[in-house]
Design a protein around this motif. Structure first.
Motif, PDB file in Angstrom:
ATOM      1  N   LYS A  62       0.760  -1.229   0.003  1.00 21.23           N
ATOM      2  CA  LYS A  62       0.037  -0.058   0.055  1.00 21.23           C
ATOM      3  C   LYS A  62       1.035   1.241   0.077  1.00 21.23           C
ATOM      4  O   LYS A  62       0.382   2.409  -0.245  1.00 21.23           O
ATOM      5  N   GLU A  63       2.380   1.123  -0.068  1.00 18.28           N
ATOM      6  CA  GLU A  63       3.219   2.277   0.013  1.00 18.28           C
ATOM      7  C   GLU A  63       2.921   3.130   1.245  1.00 18.28           C
ATOM      8  O   GLU A  63       2.962   4.363   1.063  1.00 18.28           O
ATOM      9  N   LYS A  64       2.597   2.717   2.595  1.00 18.56           N
ATOM     10  CA  LYS A  64       2.367   3.497   3.543  1.00 18.56           C
ATOM     11  C   LYS A  64       3.676   3.336   4.456  1.00 18.56           C
ATOM     12  O   LYS A  64       3.795   2.781   5.556  1.00 18.56           O
ATOM     13  N   LEU A  65       4.531   4.296   3.970  1.00 20.37           N
ATOM     14  CA  LEU A  65       5.843   4.435   4.705  1.00 20.37           C
ATOM     15  C   LEU A  65       5.748   4.670   6.323  1.00 20.37           C
ATOM     16  O   LEU A  65       6.463   4.182   7.139  1.00 20.37           O
ATOM     17  N   ASN A  66       4.887   5.859   6.565  1.00 15.06           N
ATOM     18  CA  ASN A  66       4.822   6.243   8.050  1.00 15.06           C
ATOM     19  C   ASN A  66       4.209   5.321   8.686  1.00 15.06           C
ATOM     20  O   ASN A  66       4.642   4.905   9.984  1.00 15.06           O
ATOM     21  N   HIS A  67       3.290   4.333   8.281  1.00 18.99           N
ATOM     22  CA  HIS A  67       2.892   3.156   9.131  1.00 18.99           C
ATOM     23  C   HIS A  67       3.930   2.072   9.287  1.00 18.99           C
ATOM     24  O   HIS A  67       3.938   1.683  10.390  1.00 18.99           O
ATOM     25  N   ILE A  68       4.788   2.031   8.462  1.00 19.51           N
ATOM     26  CA  ILE A  68       5.830   0.881   8.481  1.00 19.51           C
ATOM     27  C   ILE A  68       6.850   1.393   9.666  1.00 19.51           C
ATOM     28  O   ILE A  68       7.147   0.627  10.225  1.00 19.51           O
ATOM     29  N   LEU A  69       7.055   2.592   9.624  1.00 18.03           N
ATOM     30  CA  LEU A  69       8.084   3.207  10.409  1.00 18.03           C
ATOM     31  C   LEU A  69       7.322   3.122  12.250  1.00 18.03           C
ATOM     32  O   LEU A  69       7.900   2.716  13.031  1.00 18.03           O
ATOM     33  N   LYS A  70       5.995   3.225  12.323  1.00 15.58           N
ATOM     34  CA  LYS A  70       5.285   3.231  13.591  1.00 15.58           C
ATOM     35  C   LYS A  70       5.462   1.775  14.031  1.00 15.58           C
ATOM     36  O   LYS A  70       5.658   1.471  15.071  1.00 15.58           O
ATOM     37  N   GLU A  71       5.046   0.862  13.051  1.00 14.99           N
ATOM     38  CA  GLU A  71       5.292  -0.702  13.382  1.00 14.99           C
ATOM     39  C   GLU A  71       6.426  -1.148  13.600  1.00 14.99           C
ATOM     40  O   GLU A  71       6.647  -1.916  14.406  1.00 14.99           O
ATOM     41  N   ASP A  72       7.482  -0.471  12.994  1.00 14.98           N
ATOM     42  CA  ASP A  72       8.861  -0.913  13.204  1.00 14.98           C
ATOM     43  C   ASP A  72       9.306  -0.580  14.808  1.00 14.98           C
ATOM     44  O   ASP A  72       9.864  -1.313  15.399  1.00 14.98           O
ATOM     45  N   LYS A  73       8.809   0.628  15.068  1.00 12.95           N
ATOM     46  CA  LYS A  73       9.273   1.057  16.439  1.00 12.95           C
ATOM     47  C   LYS A  73       8.168   0.316  17.559  1.00 12.95           C
ATOM     48  O   LYS A  73       8.836  -0.089  18.521  1.00 12.95           O
ATOM     49  N   LYS A  74       7.117   0.135  17.244  1.00 15.83           N
ATOM     50  CA  LYS A  74       6.206  -0.660  18.111  1.00 15.83           C
ATOM     51  C   LYS A  74       6.823  -2.242  18.157  1.00 15.83           C
ATOM     52  O   LYS A  74       6.853  -2.529  19.391  1.00 15.83           O
ATOM     53  N   PHE A  75       7.239  -2.813  17.277  1.00 13.38           N
ATOM     54  CA  PHE A  75       7.882  -3.951  17.428  1.00 13.38           C
ATOM     55  C   PHE A  75       9.205  -3.967  18.261  1.00 13.38           C
ATOM     56  O   PHE A  75       9.131  -4.976  19.089  1.00 13.38           O
ATOM     57  N   ALA A  76       9.678  -2.956  18.208  1.00 16.62           N
ATOM     58  CA  ALA A  76      11.049  -3.035  19.282  1.00 16.62           C
ATOM     59  C   ALA A  76      10.566  -2.933  20.425  1.00 16.62           C
ATOM     60  O   ALA A  76      11.312  -3.322  21.299  1.00 16.62           O
ATOM     61  N   SER A  77       9.683  -1.967  20.715  1.00 17.47           N
ATOM     62  CA  SER A  77       9.170  -1.823  22.204  1.00 17.47           C
ATOM     63  C   SER A  77       8.506  -3.149  22.649  1.00 17.47           C
ATOM     64  O   SER A  77       8.499  -3.226  24.065  1.00 17.47           O
ATOM     65  N   MET A  78       8.372  -4.111  21.853  1.00 12.81           N
ATOM     66  CA  MET A  78       7.598  -5.113  22.628  1.00 12.81           C
ATOM     67  C   MET A  78       8.921  -6.432  22.877  1.00 12.81           C
ATOM     68  O   MET A  78       8.515  -7.625  23.493  1.00 12.81           O
ATOM     69  N   LEU A  79      10.090  -6.202  22.465  1.00 11.63           N
ATOM     70  CA  LEU A  79      10.982  -7.001  22.843  1.00 11.63           C
ATOM     71  C   LEU A  79      11.732  -6.578  24.061  1.00 11.63           C
ATOM     72  O   LEU A  79      11.851  -5.395  24.288  1.00 11.63           O
ATOM     73  N   SER A  80      12.526  -7.473  24.823  1.00 15.06           N
ATOM     74  CA  SER A  80      13.494  -7.162  25.731  1.00 15.06           C
ATOM     75  C   SER A  80      14.725  -6.361  25.426  1.00 15.06           C
ATOM     76  O   SER A  80      14.897  -6.138  24.015  1.00 15.06           O
TER      77      SER A  80
END
Length: 229
Positions: free
Chosen positions: A77-95
């Motif tokens: 869908k070429e939604k770059l801003n959403h990818i950046l948010k998911e990237d950050k969210k994923f990292a926050s869920m890891l130790s």
């Protein structure tokens, strides 16, 4: 008759990238396999099989499989801003250690693959990572490159998951009496099962892993290890 085209270049490149012996590196969280062996929970081929199946069901189905499918959908869908948010969210869920390793490996993979990128959304995401405007988790970098090369999410996940299971299972070789030939047979048996689990992955991410919690509460001095090369 529907025609299927196998992206042979993409498969070839991911065989190379996912080989932990190559300098691009690899890491894998053991999810407590060593403590499970020490405590006697894993002591033969069958108990190792159950352990690996639980990793897929309790961890990958609810987190990694879910996020990769989301990344592919957002790339399409070429939604770059959403990818950046998911990237950050994923990292926050890891130790902390896991998130740091994921970022380090993501940036290292990027050094090896950031050439001749044609797809605009992939190129823009990689630029954000290089400019420190995106977290750059390993899975996000590899998913984007798989998308660039024409791999579908399920094929990429099959390759990634099998690589992880091989790395995790291999940690049992030196501290258990399970024969290498038994481990090989066990890993061969997972191929169809992995495809099924990928297909039935969760729609929402969760970072609760019973395997991790069980061994930590059973023996507070034993901690699941993470292997980095």
């Amino acid at each position: 008759m529907e025609m299927h085209i196998t992206p042979t270049k993409a498969l070839s490149r991911f065989l190379q990238l996912l080989d932990g012996a190559f300098p691009s590196g690899a890491f894998v969280h053991s999810f407590g396999l060593e403590p499970h062996i020490v405590l006697g929970f894993v002591n033969d081929k069958e108990s190792l099989k159950n352990f690996l199946e639980n990793i897929i069901e309790d961890q990958y189905q609810k987190m990694e499989f879910t996020v990769v499918k989301k990344v592919f959908a957002l790339l399409k869908k070429e939604k770059l801003n959403h990818i950046l948010k998911e990237d950050k969210k994923f990292a926050s869920m890891l130790s902390y250690q896991w998130a740091k390793a994921s970022k380090d490996l993501g940036e290292n993979y990027l050094k090896h693959i950031d050439f001749d990128i044609k797809n605009k959304i992939v190129k823009n995401y990689f630029e954000k990572v290089k400019n420190k405007e995106a977290y750059g988790n390993e899975l996000f970098i590899l998913s984007s490159y798989a998308y660039e090369l024409g791999l579908d999410a399920d094929t990429f996940l099959l390759l990634w998951c099998k690589k992880n299971l091989i790395n995790i299972a291999s940690t049992s070789l030196k501290i258990s009496r399970i024969k290498p030939s038994e481990i090989q047979q066990l890993l061969f048996s997972f191929d169809e099962r992995i495809e099924e689990k990928i297909k039935n992955s969760s729609k929402n991410m969760s970072n609760f892993n019973p395997l991790f919690e069980e061994v930590i509460f059973s023996h507070l001095n034993l901690e699941p290890k993470m292997f980095v090369t």
